[in-house]
Write a protein that holds these residues in place. Structure first.
Motif, PDB file in Angstrom:
ATOM      1  N   ALA A 469       0.901  -1.196  -0.001  1.00 11.88           N
ATOM      2  CA  ALA A 469      -0.014   0.053  -0.009  1.00 11.88           C
ATOM      3  C   ALA A 469       1.027   1.164  -0.148  1.00 11.88           C
ATOM      4  O   ALA A 469       0.590   2.461  -0.541  1.00 11.88           O
ATOM      5  N   THR A 473       0.406   3.910  -3.342  1.00 16.83           N
ATOM      6  CA  THR A 473      -0.436   4.968  -3.136  1.00 16.83           C
ATOM      7  C   THR A 473       0.445   6.311  -3.285  1.00 16.83           C
ATOM      8  O   THR A 473      -0.082   7.510  -2.955  1.00 16.83           O
ATOM      9  N   SER A 488      -5.504  -0.996   4.781  1.00 19.94           N
ATOM     10  CA  SER A 488      -4.886  -2.232   4.683  1.00 19.94           C
ATOM     11  C   SER A 488      -4.440  -2.843   5.907  1.00 19.94           C
ATOM     12  O   SER A 488      -4.686  -3.867   6.325  1.00 19.94           O
TER      13      SER A 488
END
Length: 513
Positions: A469, A473, A488
């Motif tokens: 993640a 991101t 997450s």
């Protein structure tokens, strides 16, 4: 004797040491060991095992771990076939021997500071080294305590017999002895006769009003004389109940239970109000922009307490940000976070003119944690950062997980570490100085973000998903990225296991042009 663990880990590696620590943690949890003691045992094991793996020559081929409860102590035995090293020697704390002060190597000083005793046996030609670390088990009674003050021996013994099944009962034969006892001991309730030779019950209650520790102690009066003047004098002292003799067992036990229930209710109401105020004060926050930097923060706690603490201070030249993680996630952790918050706020004002403000702050924090009777009772980690207008960031760490630098297709830890606060006087901390490039971010976090999982497999999955993640991101707006990463954590982690805080930093758009 209760043997809990007897496992041999081959080969002796940091990975197998990590597995052993998780076994120890799980076993202590099942046995109902407090978080504070469990954390101390795990930390000492990790330090000893890391020394065996990283700093001995020849290295051991195995580490044998035994954990037992014996004669009022928890005992942790570590056996190995590597180089002998004796952490029990007094001069080892000063020299730190082969331990490193960085990389989380809090070393011998940490082991000695967190254990009640230790023993070491050197290996013979065909034998093994054996290190035994000891922690005394604190025996805590769950029964409420009651002090009975009565000059009549037979009455005192009778009242004690009435209550001894459900309460810890102490006795005093007059007011003077009761006062002396209460100045050195804490009880949940005082039951006192009013008329006694020397210091009577009324005088005892007045004397307790002058002492901070006994001012609010619940109080029941016993008397044969139920005249209006005596009752008025007693009630005027703020007593909780007034019983006329002769006293039956049912009348006494009902009064005691009623008074203790009311006292507990008042205490919980007061605690809840204080707890709410502390919770509000500890809610992590950061400005969204400052000194050319964008910042975002997200935090999750266990719902019991809050061990993560975020503080910032804006100075003319830089923004200082401190992320601290107080060990534990109960109400005590929240209280210690609040106490440490006061220290950190004061220190941030003191170091803003220093050449290396982050390192200086951690040095002074460490000395405070070592010298202060309150703060020395808990362990914390801290990451201190200074964010400058030109895109430069300085980072210093005291036992805290290394921050991550998030670049295109790469998430890598920054090489910065340091000794836990409160282990050594005058601890020194290195400073990492770096400047971000276009599109790069820095992630600072508490270890719950990666460790709040049920077992080894779940913990690895959590780590993989959070790291994924962090990378995926990078192009999202900062706050959206932070919340996505925390999603997450919430999906693959166990929020009740530990608190978790994440801070993302990047340069403002104008700095990227």
């Amino acid at each position: 004797m209760v043997m809990v663990i007897n496992l041999q880990y081959r080969p002796a590696t940091l990975k197998t040491a990590s597995e052993a620590r998780k076994e120890i943690s799980a076993t202590l949890k099942v046995r109902g060991v407090s978080d504070h003691l469990s954390n101390n045992i795990q930390l000492c094991f990790s330090e000893a095992a890391a020394n065996l793996v990283n700093h001995t020559n020849p290295k051991p081929t195995y580490i044998n771990v035994e954990l037992e409860c014996q004669d009022g102590y928890w005992l942790l035995h570590l056996s190995d076939d590597g180089q002998s090293w004796n952490p029990a020697l007094p001069n080892r704390v000063q020299t730190l021997d082969t331990f490193e002060e960085k990389e989380g190597g809090r070393g011998l000083a940490l082991i000695q500071s967190l254990t009640d005793d230790m023993e070491y046996t050197k290996r013979t030609t065909f034998g093994a080294n054996k290190l035994t670390l000891k922690w005394k088990i604190q025996q805590i009674s769950t029964k409420p305590s009651v002090l009975i003050v009565e000059d009549d021996d037979s009455q005192r013994r009778l009242f004690s017999a009435y209550l001894s099944e459900h309460y810890r009962v102490f006795e005093a034969e007059n007011g003077e002895k009761a006062l002396e006892f209460l100045l050195h001991n804490t009880v949940d309730l005082v039951i006192s006769d009013i008329r006694m030779p020397g210091m009577d019950g009324l005088s005892l209650k007045k004397a307790l009003h002058n002492e901070t520790n006994t001012l609010l102690t619940p109080f029941i009066f016993l008397t044969y004389s139920d005249n209006p003047e005596t009752r008025s004098n007693a009630l005027g002292l703020g007593i909780d109940d007034y019983i006329v003799k002769p006293v039956s067992k049912s009348a006494l036990t009902q009064s005691v239970q009623r008074v203790l229930n009311r006292s507990d209710q008042i205490y919980r109401q007061l605690t809840d109000k204080i707890n709410q105020r502390i919770t509000s004060a500890l809610t992590p926050s950061l400005p969204s922009t400052s000194h050319g930097w964008n910042m975002s923060i997200a935090s999750r706690n266990t719902g019991i307490g809050g061990g993560d603490l975020v503080l910032h201070r804006d100075t003319p030249d830089f923004l200082m940000v401190n992320l601290a993680d107080v060990m534990g996630h109960d109400v005590a952790a929240k209280f210690f976070s609040y106490a440490y918050g006061g220290y950190l706020r004061g220190l941030m004002y003191q170091v803003e003119a220093e050449k290396n403000p982050c390192a200086t702050l951690l040095n002074r924090l460490s000395d405070c944690a070592l010298e202060d009777n309150l703060l020395s009772q808990v362990i914390l980690t801290c990451c201190s950062m200074a964010l400058f207008d030109d895109g430069t960031i300085q980072i210093a760490s005291a036992g805290h997980p290394a921050p991550f630098k998030v670049s295109e297709n790469l998430v890598e830890p920054l090489n910065i570490g340091g000794i836990l606060p409160g282990v050594l006087y005058g601890a020194e901390y290195d400073v990492l100085t770096t400047t971000l490039k276009l599109g790069e971010r820095i992630a600072i976090y508490t270890d719950g973000l990666f460790e709040a999982a049920e077992d080894n497999e779940a913990r690895q999955l959590l780590t993989d998903k959070v790291m994924e993640a962090l990378s995926d991101t990078r192009e999202l707006p900062l706050q959206e990225a932070t919340e996505t990463i925390m999603s997450s954590f919430e999906h693959y982690g166990e929020r009740h296991k530990d608190d978790a805080t994440l801070i993302l930093l990047e340069l403002c758009a104008r700095e990227r042009e």
